[in-house]
Design a protein around this motif. Structure first.
Motif, PDB file in Angstrom:
ATOM      1  N   LEU A  32       3.241   5.844  -2.986  1.00 17.59           N
ATOM      2  CA  LEU A  32       4.397   6.576  -3.509  1.00 17.59           C
ATOM      3  C   LEU A  32       4.309   6.727  -5.025  1.00 17.59           C
ATOM      4  CD1 LEU A  32       7.518   5.283  -1.561  1.00 17.59           C
ATOM      5  CD2 LEU A  32       6.734   7.643  -1.745  1.00 17.59           C
ATOM      6  N   VAL A  33       3.948   5.651  -5.699  1.00 23.98           N
ATOM      7  CA  VAL A  33       3.813   5.697  -7.160  1.00 23.98           C
ATOM      8  C   VAL A  33       2.719   6.690  -7.543  1.00 23.98           C
ATOM      9  CG1 VAL A  33       3.165   4.382  -9.215  1.00 23.98           C
ATOM     10  CG2 VAL A  33       4.723   3.385  -7.531  1.00 23.98           C
ATOM     11  N   ASP A  34       1.591   6.632  -6.853  1.00 18.73           N
ATOM     12  CA  ASP A  34       0.485   7.556  -7.144  1.00 18.73           C
ATOM     13  C   ASP A  34       0.906   9.010  -6.924  1.00 18.73           C
ATOM     14  OD1 ASP A  34      -1.114   5.402  -7.769  1.00 18.73           O
ATOM     15  OD2 ASP A  34      -2.217   5.441  -5.869  1.00 18.73           O
ATOM     16  N   SER A  63       6.008   2.602   6.553  1.00 16.65           N
ATOM     17  CA  SER A  63       5.986   3.993   6.991  1.00 16.65           C
ATOM     18  C   SER A  63       4.596   4.613   7.002  1.00 16.65           C
ATOM     19  CB  SER A  63       6.897   4.832   6.100  1.00 16.65           C
ATOM     20  OG  SER A  63       6.353   4.875   4.796  1.00 16.65           O
ATOM     21  N   ARG A  64       3.628   3.947   6.368  1.00 13.90           N
ATOM     22  CA  ARG A  64       2.246   4.423   6.295  1.00 13.90           C
ATOM     23  C   ARG A  64       2.122   5.755   5.561  1.00 13.90           C
ATOM     24  NH1 ARG A  64      -1.918   2.549   9.026  1.00 13.90           N
ATOM     25  NH2 ARG A  64      -2.817   3.553   7.228  1.00 13.90           N
ATOM     26  N   ILE A  65       2.875   5.914   4.479  1.00 13.58           N
ATOM     27  CA  ILE A  65       2.742   7.139   3.689  1.00 13.58           C
ATOM     28  C   ILE A  65       1.346   7.273   3.112  1.00 13.58           C
ATOM     29  CG2 ILE A  65       3.536   6.152   1.500  1.00 13.58           C
ATOM     30  CD1 ILE A  65       4.989   8.819   1.024  1.00 13.58           C
ATOM     31  N   ASP A  66       0.647   6.154   2.960  1.00 14.16           N
ATOM     32  CA  ASP A  66      -0.692   6.200   2.373  1.00 14.16           C
ATOM     33  C   ASP A  66      -1.711   6.929   3.247  1.00 14.16           C
ATOM     34  OD1 ASP A  66      -0.555   4.122   4.240  1.00 14.16           O
ATOM     35  OD2 ASP A  66      -2.185   3.058   3.268  1.00 14.16           O
ATOM     36  N   GLN A  67      -1.365   7.220   4.474  1.00 13.71           N
ATOM     37  CA  GLN A  67      -2.289   7.945   5.344  1.00 13.71           C
ATOM     38  C   GLN A  67      -2.380   9.426   5.014  1.00 13.71           C
ATOM     39  OE1 GLN A  67      -1.033   7.846   9.445  1.00 13.71           O
ATOM     40  NE2 GLN A  67       1.093   8.195   8.873  1.00 13.71           N
ATOM     41  N   TYR A  68      -1.436   9.905   4.178  1.00 15.96           N
ATOM     42  CA  TYR A  68      -1.432  11.317   3.805  1.00 15.96           C
ATOM     43  C   TYR A  68      -2.061  11.479   2.437  1.00 15.96           C
ATOM     44  CZ  TYR A  68       1.868  11.294   7.607  1.00 15.96           C
ATOM     45  OH  TYR A  68       2.459  11.112   8.817  1.00 15.96           O
ATOM     46  N   GLU A  69      -3.315  11.775   2.396  1.00 17.73           N
ATOM     47  CA  GLU A  69      -4.058  11.911   1.147  1.00 17.73           C
ATOM     48  C   GLU A  69      -4.123  13.365   0.704  1.00 17.73           C
ATOM     49  OE1 GLU A  69      -5.220   9.497  -0.756  1.00 17.73           O
ATOM     50  OE2 GLU A  69      -4.637   7.893   0.608  1.00 17.73           O
ATOM     51  N   CYS A  70      -2.997  14.050   0.684  1.00 14.61           N
ATOM     52  CA  CYS A  70      -2.997  15.487   0.399  1.00 14.61           C
ATOM     53  C   CYS A  70      -2.849  15.788  -1.084  1.00 14.61           C
ATOM     54  CB  CYS A  70      -1.907  16.188   1.184  1.00 14.61           C
ATOM     55  SG  CYS A  70      -0.257  15.556   0.828  1.00 14.61           S
ATOM     56  N   TRP A  71      -2.552  14.822  -1.911  1.00 14.92           N
ATOM     57  CA  TRP A  71      -2.376  15.121  -3.319  1.00 14.92           C
ATOM     58  C   TRP A  71      -3.613  14.739  -4.034  1.00 14.92           C
ATOM     59  CZ3 TRP A  71       0.843  11.864  -0.663  1.00 14.92           C
ATOM     60  CH2 TRP A  71       0.603  10.506  -0.803  1.00 14.92           C
ATOM     61  N   ARG A  79       0.834  -1.211   0.000  1.00 16.17           N
ATOM     62  CA  ARG A  79       0.000   0.000   0.000  1.00 16.17           C
ATOM     63  C   ARG A  79       0.860   1.248   0.000  1.00 16.17           C
ATOM     64  NH1 ARG A  79      -4.049  -0.505   4.838  1.00 16.17           N
ATOM     65  NH2 ARG A  79      -2.910   1.404   5.154  1.00 16.17           N
ATOM     66  N   GLU A  80       1.936   1.231   0.776  1.00 11.24           N
ATOM     67  CA  GLU A  80       2.822   2.381   0.839  1.00 11.24           C
ATOM     68  C   GLU A  80       3.519   2.598  -0.502  1.00 11.24           C
ATOM     69  OE1 GLU A  80       2.638   0.010   3.078  1.00 11.24           O
ATOM     70  OE2 GLU A  80       2.048   1.033   4.904  1.00 11.24           O
TER      71      GLU A  80
END
Length: 93
Positions: free
Chosen positions: A11-13, A85-93, A6-7
């Motif tokens: 990142l790719v997205d 790292s759970r970067i997917d929790q930041y839906e700012c883009w 998911r992370e």
């Protein structure tokens, strides 16, 4: 996919959304490439092997850089800490 799918997808997205937006109003080689090299100075810290970052730094054309960067994001081994790292929790883009 190794742990952190998911992370990795997030990142790719993020990478592709940012590229799409920059490319809509900036020149790929003159403006977008330097911005992405700066971004990758940080993203490279997630990679288990630093050699691919050296190849990215040497790119002079956006098309070459973009294909290498996407391949790294999708396939390169990440550090264990980066995979969760759970970067997917930041839906700012």
């Amino acid at each position: 996919c190794q742990g952190g799918c998911r992370e990795r997808r997030a990142l790719v997205d993020f990478h592709e959304t940012l590229a799409e937006r920059y490319l809509s109003f900036m020149h790929p080689d003159a403006a977008v490439l330097p911005k992405f090299k700066e971004l990758w100075a940080y993203l490279a810290l997630l990679l288990a092997d630093g050699k691919p970052w050296k190849r990215l730094r040497k790119c002079t054309r956006w098309t070459e850089f973009h294909s290498l960067a996407l391949d790294l994001l999708q396939n390169a081994a990440l550090l264990e800490e980066a995979e969760f790292s759970r970067i997917d929790q930041y839906e700012c883009w």
